[in-house]
Design an enzyme around this catalytic site. Structure first.
Site, PDB file in Angstrom:
ATOM      1  N   VAL A   6       0.836  -1.190   0.000  1.00 61.97           N
ATOM      2  CA  VAL A   6       0.000   0.000   0.000  1.00 61.97           C
ATOM      3  C   VAL A   6       0.878   1.250   0.000  1.00 61.97           C
ATOM      4  O   VAL A   6       1.828   1.342   0.775  1.00 61.97           O
ATOM      5  CB  VAL A   6      -0.904   0.011   1.254  1.00 61.97           C
ATOM      6  CG1 VAL A   6      -1.788   1.236   1.286  1.00 61.97           C
ATOM      7  CG2 VAL A   6      -1.741  -1.251   1.328  1.00 61.97           C
ATOM      8  N   CYS A   7       0.554   2.193  -0.872  1.00 64.76           N
ATOM      9  CA  CYS A   7       1.223   3.496  -0.847  1.00 64.76           C
ATOM     10  C   CYS A   7       0.217   4.557  -1.262  1.00 64.76           C
ATOM     11  O   CYS A   7      -0.973   4.274  -1.410  1.00 64.76           O
ATOM     12  CB  CYS A   7       2.490   3.522  -1.705  1.00 64.76           C
ATOM     13  SG  CYS A   7       2.244   3.540  -3.475  1.00 64.76           S
ATOM     14  N   ALA A   8       0.684   5.760  -1.446  1.00 62.17           N
ATOM     15  CA  ALA A   8      -0.218   6.866  -1.758  1.00 62.17           C
ATOM     16  C   ALA A   8      -0.968   6.632  -3.073  1.00 62.17           C
ATOM     17  O   ALA A   8      -2.180   6.814  -3.148  1.00 62.17           O
ATOM     18  CB  ALA A   8       0.549   8.183  -1.794  1.00 62.17           C
ATOM     19  N   GLY A  10       0.047   3.768  -5.359  1.00 64.47           N
ATOM     20  CA  GLY A  10       0.241   2.418  -5.852  1.00 64.47           C
ATOM     21  C   GLY A  10       1.386   2.276  -6.847  1.00 64.47           C
ATOM     22  O   GLY A  10       1.695   1.177  -7.287  1.00 64.47           O
ATOM     23  N   VAL A  42      -3.727   3.580  -0.973  1.00 64.75           N
ATOM     24  CA  VAL A  42      -4.260   3.350   0.372  1.00 64.75           C
ATOM     25  C   VAL A  42      -5.785   3.447   0.430  1.00 64.75           C
ATOM     26  O   VAL A  42      -6.413   2.768   1.243  1.00 64.75           O
ATOM     27  CB  VAL A  42      -3.597   4.301   1.391  1.00 64.75           C
ATOM     28  CG1 VAL A  42      -3.994   5.749   1.143  1.00 64.75           C
ATOM     29  CG2 VAL A  42      -3.897   3.866   2.813  1.00 64.75           C
TER      30      VAL A  42
END
Length: 111
Positions: A6-8, A10, A42
């Site tokens: 998960v990141c800001a 993707g 996220v």
């Protein structure tokens, strides 16, 4: 094992996911067929969390980790906040080890 990154947005987690896959493919002990991975922004965590064994969180979401961890725990999933150093180096081997350890620790705690 099913791993969710998960990141800001993707994007950077997609690069990390590819590095993790390279590590698995180059391993004599691990088999790529034993792993499923997905990289997402996220805001899609709640819809995806139940389908994964461990949640890996990009360091750019450190300010949201408490909320992400709460969602993970609510769904009985371990989560790991990745460090900027490991993430910035795109160190797929270390991140994969962190995922495996978090999963094993969680499984042991559940036994």
């Amino acid at each position: 094992m099913n791993i969710l990154l998960v990141c800001a947005g993707g994007f950077s987690t997609t690069m990390m996911m590819e590095e993790m896959k390279k590590t698995i493919n180059n391993s004599t002990k691990l088999n790529i067929e034993d792993f499923s991975m997905e990289a997402i922004p996220v805001d899609r965590l709640k819809e995806k969390v139940d389908h994964y064994d461990v949640i890996l969180v990009g360091p750019q979401l450190g300010h949201k980790y408490t909320q992400i961890q709460a969602v993970s725990e609510e769904h009985n999933k371990p989560s790991v906040l990745l460090t900027a150093e490991i993430y910035g180096a795109m160190d797929g081997a270390t991140v994969l080890k962190q995922a495996l350890l978090a999963h094993k620790k969680h499984q042991t705690a559940m036994a």
